[in-house]
Design an enzyme around this catalytic site. Structure first.
Site, PDB file in Angstrom:
ATOM      1  N   ARG A 158       0.815  -1.222   0.000  1.00  0.00           N
ATOM      2  CA  ARG A 158       0.000   0.000   0.000  1.00  0.00           C
ATOM      3  C   ARG A 158       0.848   1.270   0.000  1.00  0.00           C
ATOM      4  NH1 ARG A 158      -3.511  -3.549   3.498  1.00  0.00           N
ATOM      5  NH2 ARG A 158      -1.559  -3.771   4.609  1.00  0.00           N
ATOM      6  N   ALA A 238      10.523   2.629   6.189  1.00  0.00           N
ATOM      7  CA  ALA A 238       9.977   1.298   6.500  1.00  0.00           C
ATOM      8  C   ALA A 238      10.384   0.886   7.918  1.00  0.00           C
ATOM      9  CB  ALA A 238      10.436   0.300   5.440  1.00  0.00           C
ATOM     10  N   ARG A 239      11.519   0.214   8.026  1.00  0.00           N
ATOM     11  CA  ARG A 239      12.075  -0.132   9.332  1.00  0.00           C
ATOM     12  C   ARG A 239      13.592   0.000   9.247  1.00  0.00           C
ATOM     13  NH1 ARG A 239       7.891   0.683  11.260  1.00  0.00           N
ATOM     14  NH2 ARG A 239       6.525  -0.698  12.448  1.00  0.00           N
ATOM     15  N   GLU A 268      16.642   2.253  17.116  1.00  0.00           N
ATOM     16  CA  GLU A 268      15.893   3.429  17.578  1.00  0.00           C
ATOM     17  C   GLU A 268      15.777   3.457  19.098  1.00  0.00           C
ATOM     18  OE1 GLU A 268      12.949   3.518  13.770  1.00  0.00           O
ATOM     19  OE2 GLU A 268      12.058   4.080  15.682  1.00  0.00           O
ATOM     20  N   HIS A 286      11.138   9.057  13.410  1.00  0.00           N
ATOM     21  CA  HIS A 286      10.041   8.111  13.134  1.00  0.00           C
ATOM     22  C   HIS A 286       8.672   8.811  13.124  1.00  0.00           C
ATOM     23  CE1 HIS A 286       9.060   3.545  13.325  1.00  0.00           C
ATOM     24  NE2 HIS A 286       8.176   4.186  12.582  1.00  0.00           N
ATOM     25  N   GLY A 288       6.573   8.918  10.332  1.00  0.00           N
ATOM     26  CA  GLY A 288       5.777   8.516   9.165  1.00  0.00           C
ATOM     27  C   GLY A 288       4.279   8.707   9.333  1.00  0.00           C
TER      28      GLY A 288
HETATM   29  C1  DGY Z   1       3.932   1.686  11.518  1.00  0.00           C
HETATM   30  O1  DGY Z   1       2.720   1.803  11.670  1.00  0.00           O
HETATM   31  O2  DGY Z   1       4.469   0.589  11.352  1.00  0.00           O
HETATM   32  C2  DGY Z   1       4.704   2.950  11.525  1.00  0.00           C
HETATM   33  O3  DGY Z   1       6.072   2.740  11.554  1.00  0.00           O
HETATM   34  C3  DGY Z   1       4.251   3.834  12.662  1.00  0.00           C
HETATM   35  O4  DGY Z   1       4.530   5.138  12.299  1.00  0.00           O
END
Ligand code: DGY
Length: 331
Positions: A158, A238-239, A268, A286, A288
């Site tokens: 997505r 992402a991570r 992190e 972080h 996002g």
């Molecule tokens: C998630 O939802 O996995 C995001 O990293 C949170 O911001």
């Protein structure tokens, strides 16, 4: 009638807590920090459901502490690499996440990073505040053009698709690599499915959108960075552990790639030594999904997952529902 006991590991937007408290006997960690492991183990004991965060490590010991009556751990995130899903499944506990509602916010932030690195936004702001702007100059702080360039998306879920769609607004040519071709993405953006190596060699911007799994750990390391153009920019929303941060710092320091925009980090909140000093990296804490609207929607989705599981309905976003229910019924 006794109400279900639910523990929430950190304060969330009010609308979510209000909904949860209307239906359950809810307790929320009131503190300004995550719980320690021992505190978490103590708090989940005897709960029917737990609403947890990506910063909580939910392993077999924590799941066992919750007890056999516990039906669900609802993660307040789309990613759930912090949870041992196999252990939860064995214990008949449903794991749920919050997909969809954070797609646009995260894609917007990936784009904020992309533009910030390419056009040196953070560096320019800092230079201006520290008096380095002496008037317009032809060669001052030149960045990289975005419009019309090649956008490489790794992971066509997505968020990857939403980032690609935004690329069309900048007349970009989109290429992507994923476990399989995605006809919907191709129809919407004209994207071309390519092997990961080809993407790394061709793209001007490489944006990562894969979940963290053993297979994606250090997906981008020294070898992959060496394949990228020296003018390329890497974006990671992402991570953190998807990128070998030590290798990335070396590549940024030596100019092996042009820049990086990072919202996530390997350990992190600790940053790899050297990263914070690099002018060609934009590093966000972080953020996002960090808009008021999205964080509220994530809370409501997590609560809906919990209320459904407690009611014996199917949680809308369970990731192991069939298997967990089978284990619970001894199947
Ligand atoms: C998630 O939802 O996995 C995001 O990293 C949170 O911001």
């Amino acid at each position: 009638m006794t109400r279900a006991k639910v523990y929430v590991t950190r304060r969330l937007p009010e609308a979510a807590l209000e909904l949860l408290s209307r239906h359950t006997d809810m307790e929320v960690n009131p503190g300004e920090r995550s719980l320690t492991r021992q505190e978490l183990i103590g708090k989940v004991r005897g709960c029917d459901a737990v609403l947890c965060l990506l910063t909580d490590t939910i392993d077999d010991e924590v799941l066992a502490a919750a007890g056999p009556q516990c039906r669900i751990f609802a993660n307040y995130a789309v990613g759930y690499n912090n949870i041992d899903v196999a252990a939860a499944t064995r214990r008949g506990i449903i794991i749920a996440n919050t997909p969809d509602v954070l797609t646009d916010a995260t894609a917007d932030l990936a784009w904020a990073l992309l533009l910030a690195v390419a056009r040196r936004v953070a560096e320019g702001d800092k230079a201006n505040r520290s008096g380095l702007f002496k008037g317009w100059e032809p060669l001052f702080m030149l960045g990289r053009e975005v419009s019309g360039k090649i956008l490489g998306i790794i992971g066509a879920g997505r968020i990857g698709q939403a980032v690609a769609r935004r690329g069309c607004g900048f007349a970009m040519k989109v290429i992507y690599s994923a476990s399989r071709p995605n006809p919907e993405l191709e129809a919407a953006t004209g994207a071309r499915f390519v092997a990961r190596e080809e993407l790394l060699r061709e793209a001007d911007f490489v944006s990562l959108h894969v979940p963290l799994t053993p297979a994606t750990h250090h997906l981008i390391g020294e070898r992959e960075l060496a394949m990228m153009k020296p003018t390329a920019i890497l974006i990671n929303t992402a991570r953190g552990p998807v990128v070998d941060e030590k290798a990335l710092v070396a590549a940024l320091r030596t100019g092996r790639i042009w820049g990086a925009g990072l919202d996530v980090f390997e350990r992190e909140p600790v940053l790899e030594p050297g990263l914070a000093e690099l002018p060609n990296a934009v590093i966000l804490p972080h953020l996002g999904s960090a808009t008021e609207e999205t964080r509220t929607r994530m809370g409501l989705v997590a609560v809906e997952n919990i209320l459904a599981a407690l009611d014996g309905r199917t949680p809308p976003n369970g990731v192991n529902i069939k298997e967990a229910l089978a284990a619970r019924s001894g199947g």
